[in-house]
Design a protein around this motif. Structure first.
Motif, PDB file in Angstrom:
ATOM      1  N   LEU A   1       0.851  -1.183   0.000  1.00  0.00           N
ATOM      2  CA  LEU A   1       0.000   0.000   0.000  1.00  0.00           C
ATOM      3  C   LEU A   1       0.888   1.235   0.000  1.00  0.00           C
ATOM      4  CD1 LEU A   1      -2.769  -1.019   2.569  1.00  0.00           C
ATOM      5  CD2 LEU A   1      -2.799  -1.210   0.074  1.00  0.00           C
ATOM      6  N   ILE A   2       0.297   2.381  -0.301  1.00  0.00           N
ATOM      7  CA  ILE A   2       1.025   3.646  -0.374  1.00  0.00           C
ATOM      8  C   ILE A   2       0.515   4.566   0.733  1.00  0.00           C
ATOM      9  CG2 ILE A   2       1.563   5.661  -1.798  1.00  0.00           C
ATOM     10  CD1 ILE A   2       0.789   3.865  -4.257  1.00  0.00           C
TER      11      ILE A   2
ATOM     12  N   LEU B   1      -2.813   9.923   3.922  1.00  0.00           N
ATOM     13  CA  LEU B   1      -3.737   8.971   3.304  1.00  0.00           C
ATOM     14  C   LEU B   1      -3.050   7.641   3.093  1.00  0.00           C
ATOM     15  CD1 LEU B   1      -3.860  11.869   1.458  1.00  0.00           C
ATOM     16  CD2 LEU B   1      -5.906  10.740   0.721  1.00  0.00           C
ATOM     17  N   LEU B   2      -3.813   6.590   3.218  1.00  0.00           N
ATOM     18  CA  LEU B   2      -3.372   5.257   2.849  1.00  0.00           C
ATOM     19  C   LEU B   2      -4.168   4.882   1.611  1.00  0.00           C
ATOM     20  CD1 LEU B   2      -1.567   2.862   3.791  1.00  0.00           C
ATOM     21  CD2 LEU B   2      -3.617   1.934   4.893  1.00  0.00           C
ATOM     22  N   VAL B   3      -3.461   4.582   0.524  1.00  0.00           N
ATOM     23  CA  VAL B   3      -4.123   4.242  -0.738  1.00  0.00           C
ATOM     24  C   VAL B   3      -3.567   2.918  -1.259  1.00  0.00           C
ATOM     25  CG1 VAL B   3      -4.506   6.682  -1.309  1.00  0.00           C
ATOM     26  CG2 VAL B   3      -2.505   5.511  -2.239  1.00  0.00           C
ATOM     27  N   ASP B   4      -4.344   2.267  -2.115  1.00  0.00           N
ATOM     28  CA  ASP B   4      -3.851   1.038  -2.729  1.00  0.00           C
ATOM     29  C   ASP B   4      -2.991   1.380  -3.943  1.00  0.00           C
ATOM     30  OD1 ASP B   4      -5.576   1.521  -4.921  1.00  0.00           O
ATOM     31  OD2 ASP B   4      -6.996  -0.034  -4.337  1.00  0.00           O
ATOM     32  N   GLU B   5      -2.499   0.353  -4.626  1.00  0.00           N
ATOM     33  CA  GLU B   5      -1.573   0.570  -5.749  1.00  0.00           C
ATOM     34  C   GLU B   5      -2.224   1.269  -6.936  1.00  0.00           C
ATOM     35  OE1 GLU B   5      -3.256  -3.589  -6.412  1.00  0.00           O
ATOM     36  OE2 GLU B   5      -2.638  -2.397  -4.702  1.00  0.00           O
ATOM     37  N   HIS B   6      -3.544   1.368  -6.930  1.00  0.00           N
ATOM     38  CA  HIS B   6      -4.266   2.067  -7.995  1.00  0.00           C
ATOM     39  C   HIS B   6      -4.633   3.495  -7.597  1.00  0.00           C
ATOM     40  CE1 HIS B   6      -4.479  -1.797  -9.935  1.00  0.00           C
ATOM     41  NE2 HIS B   6      -5.067  -2.300  -8.871  1.00  0.00           N
ATOM     42  N   GLY B   7      -4.355   3.849  -6.354  1.00  0.00           N
ATOM     43  CA  GLY B   7      -4.662   5.188  -5.881  1.00  0.00           C
ATOM     44  C   GLY B   7      -5.996   5.306  -5.163  1.00  0.00           C
TER      45      GLY B   7
ATOM     46  N   VAL C   1      -8.374   5.481  -2.168  1.00  0.00           N
ATOM     47  CA  VAL C   1      -8.188   5.850  -0.768  1.00  0.00           C
ATOM     48  C   VAL C   1      -8.820   4.796   0.135  1.00  0.00           C
ATOM     49  CG1 VAL C   1      -8.689   7.582   0.996  1.00  0.00           C
ATOM     50  CG2 VAL C   1      -8.145   8.313  -1.332  1.00  0.00           C
ATOM     51  N   LEU C   2      -8.007   4.304   1.076  1.00  0.00           N
ATOM     52  CA  LEU C   2      -8.465   3.301   2.035  1.00  0.00           C
ATOM     53  C   LEU C   2      -8.682   3.895   3.421  1.00  0.00           C
ATOM     54  CD1 LEU C   2      -5.944   0.489   1.011  1.00  0.00           C
ATOM     55  CD2 LEU C   2      -8.315   0.782   0.228  1.00  0.00           C
ATOM     56  N   ARG C   3      -7.907   4.943   3.757  1.00  0.00           N
ATOM     57  CA  ARG C   3      -8.002   5.576   5.093  1.00  0.00           C
ATOM     58  C   ARG C   3      -7.341   6.931   5.025  1.00  0.00           C
ATOM     59  NH1 ARG C   3      -7.431   7.114  10.152  1.00  0.00           N
ATOM     60  NH2 ARG C   3      -7.769   5.817  11.923  1.00  0.00           N
ATOM     61  N   THR C   4      -7.858   7.876   5.796  1.00  0.00           N
ATOM     62  CA  THR C   4      -7.230   9.200   5.902  1.00  0.00           C
ATOM     63  C   THR C   4      -7.046   9.571   7.364  1.00  0.00           C
ATOM     64  OG1 THR C   4      -9.339  10.393   5.888  1.00  0.00           O
ATOM     65  CG2 THR C   4      -8.293   9.996   3.736  1.00  0.00           C
ATOM     66  N   TRP C   5      -6.044  10.406   7.609  1.00  0.00           N
ATOM     67  CA  TRP C   5      -5.811  11.011   8.912  1.00  0.00           C
ATOM     68  C   TRP C   5      -5.734  12.511   8.663  1.00  0.00           C
ATOM     69  CZ3 TRP C   5      -3.530   6.576   7.241  1.00  0.00           C
ATOM     70  CH2 TRP C   5      -3.626   5.445   8.048  1.00  0.00           C
ATOM     71  N   ASP C   6      -6.690  13.237   9.204  1.00  0.00           N
ATOM     72  CA  ASP C   6      -6.762  14.687   9.036  1.00  0.00           C
ATOM     73  C   ASP C   6      -6.143  15.337  10.267  1.00  0.00           C
ATOM     74  OD1 ASP C   6      -7.424  17.305   8.497  1.00  0.00           O
ATOM     75  OD2 ASP C   6      -9.560  16.921   8.216  1.00  0.00           O
ATOM     76  N   GLY C   7      -4.992  15.970  10.103  1.00  0.00           N
ATOM     77  CA  GLY C   7      -4.286  16.557  11.233  1.00  0.00           C
ATOM     78  C   GLY C   7      -3.380  15.538  11.892  1.00  0.00           C
ATOM     79  N   PHE C   8      -2.911  15.885  13.074  1.00  0.00           N
ATOM     80  CA  PHE C   8      -2.035  14.987  13.822  1.00  0.00           C
ATOM     81  C   PHE C   8      -2.872  13.856  14.406  1.00  0.00           C
ATOM     82  CE2 PHE C   8       0.047  13.482  17.668  1.00  0.00           C
ATOM     83  CZ  PHE C   8       1.333  13.262  17.216  1.00  0.00           C
ATOM     84  N   PRO C   9      -2.522  12.600  14.093  1.00  0.00           N
ATOM     85  CA  PRO C   9      -3.289  11.495  14.674  1.00  0.00           C
ATOM     86  C   PRO C   9      -2.927  11.346  16.149  1.00  0.00           C
ATOM     87  CG  PRO C   9      -1.527  10.651  13.279  1.00  0.00           C
ATOM     88  CD  PRO C   9      -1.489  12.143  13.193  1.00  0.00           C
ATOM     89  N   ASN C  10      -3.899  11.424  16.998  1.00  0.00           N
ATOM     90  CA  ASN C  10      -3.632  11.296  18.435  1.00  0.00           C
ATOM     91  C   ASN C  10      -3.452   9.830  18.793  1.00  0.00           C
ATOM     92  OD1 ASN C  10      -3.603  14.027  19.273  1.00  0.00           O
ATOM     93  ND2 ASN C  10      -5.803  14.090  18.924  1.00  0.00           N
ATOM     94  N   GLU C  11      -2.375   9.264  18.275  1.00  0.00           N
ATOM     95  CA  GLU C  11      -2.053   7.864  18.471  1.00  0.00           C
ATOM     96  C   GLU C  11      -0.556   7.731  18.741  1.00  0.00           C
ATOM     97  OE1 GLU C  11      -5.046   5.599  15.445  1.00  0.00           O
ATOM     98  OE2 GLU C  11      -3.256   6.460  14.534  1.00  0.00           O
ATOM     99  N   THR C  12      -0.201   6.656  19.350  1.00  0.00           N
ATOM    100  CA  THR C  12       1.213   6.329  19.482  1.00  0.00           C
ATOM    101  C   THR C  12       1.670   5.734  18.146  1.00  0.00           C
ATOM    102  OG1 THR C  12       0.807   4.050  20.179  1.00  0.00           O
ATOM    103  CG2 THR C  12       0.874   5.745  21.930  1.00  0.00           C
ATOM    104  N   PRO C  13       2.965   5.646  17.920  1.00  0.00           N
ATOM    105  CA  PRO C  13       3.431   4.976  16.705  1.00  0.00           C
ATOM    106  C   PRO C  13       2.893   3.549  16.593  1.00  0.00           C
ATOM    107  CG  PRO C  13       5.229   6.215  17.676  1.00  0.00           C
ATOM    108  CD  PRO C  13       4.078   6.274  18.646  1.00  0.00           C
TER     109      PRO C  13
END
Length: 143
Positions: free
Chosen positions: A34-35, A109-115, A117-129
Motif C-alpha cells: 500500500l502507499i 492517506l493510505l491508498v492502494d496501488e491504484h490510488g 483511498v483506504l483511510r485518511t488522517w486529518d491533522g495529527f493522529p492522536n495515536e502512538t506509533p
C-alpha cells in the motif's frame, strides 16, 4: 546547497520517502504494498513537524513501513531557503489537486496501488506509533 540538504533531510532518517506518486504506484504494484501519502508543511506547520518526528520517524513506523509500505511525501515549505525544485513542486501540486484539494496540513492517506483511498488522517493522529502502525496493518490485512 542548503536547498539540497533540506530536500534530502526531508526524506530521512530511515524511511524511504519519495516524491513521485506515479513511481510509488509502480513500486506498490510490483511489490504488492500500500502507499502512504503525507501532505506536509515541513518548515511552518507545527502538527506536521510533530507527526514527522513523533510517528513517521519512529523506529516502530520505519521498521513497519520498510517492509509493507511505499511512502510518498508531498511537502509544501514556505521559507524561500527550503523551496523544492520546480518539478517536485509540480508533482506535489498535482497530488494535492487529486487528494488534498482543501489544503489540509498535515493530511495523511493510505491508498492502494491504484490510488484508491483506504483511510485518511486529518491533522495529527492522536495515536502512538504502535497504534498508527496497528491501524495501517489492520487495513492492509483486509486487502
Amino acid at each position: 546547497m542548503k536547498v539540497l540538504t533540506i530536500f534530502f533531510m526531508m526524506f530521512l532518517p530511515g524511511a524511504n520517502w519519495i516524491g513521485d506518486f506515479d513511481a510509488a504506484k509502480t513500486e506498490a504494484n510490483r511489490e504488492h504494498k500500500l502507499i502512504l501519502i503525507n501532505f506536509s508543511g515541513s518548515d511552518w506547520c507545527g502538527p506536521c513537524i510533530r507527526l514527522r518526528s513523533e510517528i513517521l520517524e519512529s523506529a516502530t513506523f520505519v521498521n513497519y513501513a520498510s517492509n509493507h509500505l511505499v511512502l510518498v511525501r508531498a511537502d509544501f515549505p514556505r521559507q524561500k531557503k527550503n523551496q523544492l525544485p520546480k518539478d517536485q513542486v509540480k508533482r506535489n501540486e498535482a497530488l494535492a489537486d487529486k487528494y488534498n484539494s482543501d489544503g489540509k496540513f498535515p493530511y495523511t492517506l493510505l491508498v492502494d496501488e491504484h490510488g484508491k483511498v483506504l483511510r485518511t488522517w486529518d491533522g495529527f493522529p492522536n495515536e502512538t506509533p504502535d497504534q498508527f502502525v496497528s491501524d495501517i496493518s489492520g487495513i492492509q490485512s483486509d486487502q
